[in-house]
Write an enzyme that holds these catalytic residues in place. Structure first.
Site, PDB file in Angstrom:
ATOM      1  N   ARG A  74       0.838  -1.206   0.000  1.00 46.16           N
ATOM      2  CA  ARG A  74       0.000   0.000   0.000  1.00 46.16           C
ATOM      3  C   ARG A  74       0.865   1.245   0.000  1.00 46.16           C
ATOM      4  O   ARG A  74       1.946   1.239   0.581  1.00 46.16           O
ATOM      5  CB  ARG A  74      -0.846   0.060   1.286  1.00 46.16           C
ATOM      6  CG  ARG A  74      -2.096  -0.752   1.291  1.00 46.16           C
ATOM      7  CD  ARG A  74      -2.965  -0.217   2.431  1.00 46.16           C
ATOM      8  NE  ARG A  74      -4.204  -0.932   2.546  1.00 46.16           N
ATOM      9  CZ  ARG A  74      -4.476  -1.806   3.509  1.00 46.16           C
ATOM     10  NH1 ARG A  74      -3.586  -2.058   4.421  1.00 46.16           N
ATOM     11  NH2 ARG A  74      -5.645  -2.401   3.557  1.00 46.16           N
ATOM     12  N   ASP A 200     -12.278  -3.246  17.044  1.00 44.97           N
ATOM     13  CA  ASP A 200     -11.158  -4.124  16.695  1.00 44.97           C
ATOM     14  C   ASP A 200     -10.613  -4.882  17.908  1.00 44.97           C
ATOM     15  O   ASP A 200      -9.947  -5.910  17.736  1.00 44.97           O
ATOM     16  CB  ASP A 200     -10.014  -3.308  16.071  1.00 44.97           C
ATOM     17  CG  ASP A 200     -10.218  -3.033  14.592  1.00 44.97           C
ATOM     18  OD1 ASP A 200     -11.323  -3.295  14.077  1.00 44.97           O
ATOM     19  OD2 ASP A 200      -9.265  -2.558  13.944  1.00 44.97           O
ATOM     20  N   ALA A 213     -14.590  -0.486  10.706  1.00 43.91           N
ATOM     21  CA  ALA A 213     -15.073   0.728  11.374  1.00 43.91           C
ATOM     22  C   ALA A 213     -16.594   0.706  11.495  1.00 43.91           C
ATOM     23  O   ALA A 213     -17.157   1.150  12.500  1.00 43.91           O
ATOM     24  CB  ALA A 213     -14.618   1.965  10.605  1.00 43.91           C
TER      25      ALA A 213
HETATM   26  C1  LIG Z   1      -5.931   0.879   5.503  1.00 44.47           C
HETATM   27  C2  LIG Z   1      -7.217   0.607   6.218  1.00 44.47           C
HETATM   28  C3  LIG Z   1      -8.429   0.671   5.529  1.00 44.47           C
HETATM   29  C4  LIG Z   1      -9.640   0.432   6.179  1.00 44.47           C
HETATM   30  N1  LIG Z   1     -10.814   0.557   5.481  1.00 44.47           N
HETATM   31  C5  LIG Z   1     -11.996   0.404   6.098  1.00 44.47           C
HETATM   32  C6  LIG Z   1     -13.235   0.579   5.407  1.00 44.47           C
HETATM   33  O1  LIG Z   1     -13.253   0.853   4.220  1.00 44.47           O
HETATM   34  N2  LIG Z   1     -14.395   0.412   6.090  1.00 44.47           N
HETATM   35  C7  LIG Z   1     -14.397   0.119   7.410  1.00 44.47           C
HETATM   36  O2  LIG Z   1     -15.480   0.005   7.994  1.00 44.47           O
HETATM   37  N3  LIG Z   1     -13.239  -0.089   8.105  1.00 44.47           N
HETATM   38  C8  LIG Z   1     -12.045   0.049   7.486  1.00 44.47           C
HETATM   39  N4  LIG Z   1     -10.873  -0.126   8.179  1.00 44.47           N
HETATM   40  C9  LIG Z   1     -10.912  -0.644   9.560  1.00 44.47           C
HETATM   41  C10 LIG Z   1     -11.112   0.411  10.623  1.00 44.47           C
HETATM   42  O3  LIG Z   1     -10.165   1.444  10.497  1.00 44.47           O
HETATM   43  C11 LIG Z   1     -10.995  -0.245  12.014  1.00 44.47           C
HETATM   44  O4  LIG Z   1     -11.777  -1.419  12.076  1.00 44.47           O
HETATM   45  C12 LIG Z   1     -11.473   0.745  13.085  1.00 44.47           C
HETATM   46  O5  LIG Z   1     -10.593   1.844  13.146  1.00 44.47           O
HETATM   47  C13 LIG Z   1     -11.548   0.076  14.457  1.00 44.47           C
HETATM   48  O6  LIG Z   1     -11.936   1.040  15.381  1.00 44.47           O
HETATM   49  P1  LIG Z   1     -11.616   0.869  16.911  1.00 44.47           P
HETATM   50  O7  LIG Z   1     -12.085   2.133  17.539  1.00 44.47           O
HETATM   51  O8  LIG Z   1     -12.135  -0.423  17.400  1.00 44.47           O
HETATM   52  O9  LIG Z   1     -10.030   0.742  17.012  1.00 44.47           O
HETATM   53  P2  LIG Z   1      -8.898   1.786  16.594  1.00 44.47           P
HETATM   54  O10 LIG Z   1      -9.363   2.708  15.519  1.00 44.47           O
HETATM   55  O11 LIG Z   1      -7.677   0.964  16.371  1.00 44.47           O
HETATM   56  O12 LIG Z   1      -8.727   2.683  17.901  1.00 44.47           O
HETATM   57  C14 LIG Z   1      -8.102   2.183  19.068  1.00 44.47           C
HETATM   58  C15 LIG Z   1      -7.552   3.341  19.842  1.00 44.47           C
HETATM   59  O13 LIG Z   1      -7.083   2.874  21.107  1.00 44.47           O
HETATM   60  C16 LIG Z   1      -5.822   3.441  21.376  1.00 44.47           C
HETATM   61  N5  LIG Z   1      -5.089   2.500  22.242  1.00 44.47           N
HETATM   62  C17 LIG Z   1      -4.622   1.271  21.945  1.00 44.47           C
HETATM   63  N6  LIG Z   1      -4.028   0.701  22.999  1.00 44.47           N
HETATM   64  C18 LIG Z   1      -4.123   1.601  24.006  1.00 44.47           C
HETATM   65  C19 LIG Z   1      -3.693   1.584  25.369  1.00 44.47           C
HETATM   66  N7  LIG Z   1      -3.059   0.531  25.901  1.00 44.47           N
HETATM   67  N8  LIG Z   1      -3.954   2.677  26.129  1.00 44.47           N
HETATM   68  C20 LIG Z   1      -4.616   3.748  25.602  1.00 44.47           C
HETATM   69  N9  LIG Z   1      -5.049   3.816  24.325  1.00 44.47           N
HETATM   70  C21 LIG Z   1      -4.798   2.757  23.543  1.00 44.47           C
HETATM   71  C22 LIG Z   1      -5.171   3.614  20.007  1.00 44.47           C
HETATM   72  O14 LIG Z   1      -4.161   4.599  20.062  1.00 44.47           O
HETATM   73  C23 LIG Z   1      -6.360   4.022  19.161  1.00 44.47           C
HETATM   74  O15 LIG Z   1      -6.583   5.412  19.195  1.00 44.47           O
HETATM   75  C24 LIG Z   1      -9.646   0.094   7.555  1.00 44.47           C
HETATM   76  C25 LIG Z   1      -8.431   0.016   8.249  1.00 44.47           C
HETATM   77  C26 LIG Z   1      -7.235   0.268   7.606  1.00 44.47           C
HETATM   78  C27 LIG Z   1      -5.953   0.197   8.402  1.00 44.47           C
END
Ligand SMILES: Cc1cc2nc3c(=O)[nH]c(=O)nc-3n(C[C@H](O)[C@H](O)[C@H](O)COP(=O)(O)OP(=O)(O)OC[C@H]3O[C@@H](n4cnc5c(N)ncnc54)[C@H](O)[C@@H]3O)c2cc1C
Length: 352
Positions: A74, A200, A213
Site C-alpha cells: 500500500r 477491533d 469501522a
Molecule cells: C488501511 C485501512 C483501511 C480500512 N478501510 C476500512 C473501510 O473501508 N471500512 C471500514 O469500515 N473499516 C475500514 N478499516 C478498519 C477500521 O479502520 C478499524 O476497524 C477501526 O478503526 C476500528 O476502530 P476501533 O475504535 O475499534 O479501534 P482503533 O481505531 O484501532 O482505535 C483504538 C484506539 O485505542 C488506542 N489505544 C490502543 N491501545 C491503548 C492503550 N493501551 N492505552 C490507551 N489507548 C490505547 C489507540 O491509540 C487508538 O486510538 C480500515 C483500516 C485500515 C488500516
C-alpha cells in the site's frame, strides 16, 4: 463531533493516558495507567484496537493472530508526482477524471489491485500471497516501488498504466502489510461482565470486508442502547446481552471479507462478461440498512431472558436466508481450497 458532544454532556476526557492493565470485582472495574494512576468505574469499555490489553482479562489471551495467507502493498502520495508520468496522466489526468475522485480495481489470479485518485492524492494497493521477504503486520512504510513491482511481475499481465503508476511511487514509501487473522471471538466481556470489548479489540476484519469501522461503530451504538435499557442495576447483564446481539452479525461480516476476496481473486470472466454485478464489491442492505440501536431496543428483553432463563432466542440481524454457522480460519481455508467451493452469494446479499 464526538469530543464536542462529550464536553456538552460534561464527560471528562483524558488524553495521553496509556492503559497497561484492566481489572474488575463484583462492584466495579478499572484500568491501571502507565503513569501509575488507577481509574475505576461501574464498567470499562475496552475500545483499544487490535492489540488490546484487555484480552488478558476477557479471554486469558486465548485469541491468537495467524497469517491469513495474504498481504497488501500500500502507499499514498501527492497526485502531482504520479501525474508527471505521461501514461498515468493519459489515464487519470486532466481531461479524463480531472477533479473527480476515482476508485478502480484490477483483478488477477489470487490477487487484486486498487487505484484511488482523491483530491490531491493518489493511492494504489496490491493484495497478494504473503511472502517472507517483505510482508509484516506493521504500518511502517519503508519499501521501494521495485519491491512491489517484483510481486506484480510474478503475477504478470497487468495494465501498463497501472505499472507506470506504481513506478512513480516515492522511494521508501511503500508498506507491505501482512493480513493477520483472529478467529471470531464470542467471549467479549470479562468473567464478571464489568469489562466489555468493542471494535477491533474483539473483532478484526480483512480489508475486503470494508467493515471494521462500520462494526466498531455499530458496537458502540448497541452497547449504549443495552446499557440504557438495562439500567444501573443490570450492567453486567446488559454487556452480555450486547455480546449476544452482536457476535453472529459481526462474525458474518468478517466471513464476508473472505468471500469478497475469493470473488476478486478467482474471477470467472465468462460470468462477468454477462453480468458485471457478479464481481461487485461491498456489502448489501443487511449491513447498510441495519438500525443497530432499534435492533437492541427490540431484542433486549428477549435476549436477556435467554441469558437468565434459557428461553429460546435467535438473532435476526443477519443476511436474509442465512443461518449462522460457526467457522474459523482453518476450516474455511480447507473449504475454499476445495474445487466444489462456491462463494456465498447470500452474504453478498445479491438479491437485495
Ligand atoms: C488501511 C485501512 C483501511 C480500512 N478501510 C476500512 C473501510 O473501508 N471500512 C471500514 O469500515 N473499516 C475500514 N478499516 C478498519 C477500521 O479502520 C478499524 O476497524 C477501526 O478503526 C476500528 O476502530 P476501533 O475504535 O475499534 O479501534 P482503533 O481505531 O484501532 O482505535 C483504538 C484506539 O485505542 C488506542 N489505544 C490502543 N491501545 C491503548 C492503550 N493501551 N492505552 C490507551 N489507548 C490505547 C489507540 O491509540 C487508538 O486510538 C480500515 C483500516 C485500515 C488500516
Amino acid at each position: 463531533m464526538m469530543i464536542n458532544e462529550a464536553k456538552r454532556l460534561g464527560i471528562p476526557i483524558l488524553f495521553n493516558a496509556v492503559v497497561d492493565d484492566y481489572f474488575e470485582n463484583q462492584h466495579e472495574a478499572g484500568v491501571k495507567l502507565r503513569n501509575g494512576e488507577t481509574l475505576t468505574a461501574d464498567l470499562v469499555i475496552a475500545a483499544d484496537g487490535t492489540h488490546s490489553k484487555s484480552g488478558k482479562l476477557v479471554h486469558n489471551n486465548t485469541v491468537h493472530a495467524t497469517p491469513s495467507g495474504f498481504s497488501v502493498y500500500r502507499t499514498c502520495y501527492p497526485a502531482e508526482i504520479a501525474l508527471a508520468d505521461p501514461l498515468v496522466k493519459a489515464r487519470w489526468g486532466p481531461g479524463h477524471n480531472a477533479g473527480q475522485e476515482v476508485f478502480q480495481f484490477y483483478l488477477g489470479p489470487d490477487s487484486h489491485a486498487n487505484v484511488l485518485f482523491g483530491k490531491g492524492t493518489c493511492c494504489w494497493s496490491l493484495f497478494h500471497r504473503d511472502t517472507s521477504d517483505t510482508s509484516d503486520e506493521n504500518w511502517s512504510a519503508h519499501l521501494n516501488p521495485e519491491d512491489a513491482i517484483a510481486e506484480f511481475d510474478k503475477i504478470g499481465g497487468w495494465d501498463p498504466a497501472l505499472m507506470a503508476l506504481v513506478r512513480t511511487t516515492p522511494r521508501g514509501g511503500v508498506n507491505d502489510h501482512r493480513m493477520m487473522w483472529r478467529d471470531p471471538q464470542p467471549v467479549q466481556t470479562s468473567p464478571l461482565g464489568r469489562v466489555a470489548q468493542i471494535g477491533d479489540a474483539c473483532h478484526t476484519f480483512l480489508p475486503t470486508s470494508a467493515n471494521g469501522a462500520v462494526q466498531a461503530m455499530e458496537d458502540g451504538a448497541s452497547l449504549a442502547a443495552c446499557l440504557r435499557l438495562g439500567g444501573k442495576d443490570r450492567i453486567t447483564l446488559s454487556t452480555r446481552v450486547h455480546a449476544l446481539l452482536r457476535f453472529e452479525r459481526v462474525s458474518s461480516a468478517q466471513l464476508m471479507g473472505f468471500m469478497t476476496r475469493q470473488t476478486l481473486h478467482h474471477a470467472d470472466w465468462e460470468v462477468i462478461k454477462n453480468d458485471s454485478m457478479k464481481v461487485r464489491r461491498g456489502p448489501g442492505a443487511w449491513i447498510g440498512g441495519h438500525d443497530v440501536e432499534q435492533y437492541a431496543i427490540d431484542n433486549f428483553e428477549a435476549a436477556a431472558l435467554h441469558i437468565t432463563d434459557g428461553t429460546p432466542f435467535a438473532n435476526t440481524n443477519l443476511p436474509k436466508n442465512y443461518t449462522y454457522k460457526p467457522w474459523n480460519i482453518q476450516t474455511l481455508n480447507k473449504e475454499m481450497e476445495s474445487p466444489d467451493f462456491t462463494v456465498s452469494e447470500i452474504l453478498m446479499d445479491q438479491a437485495d
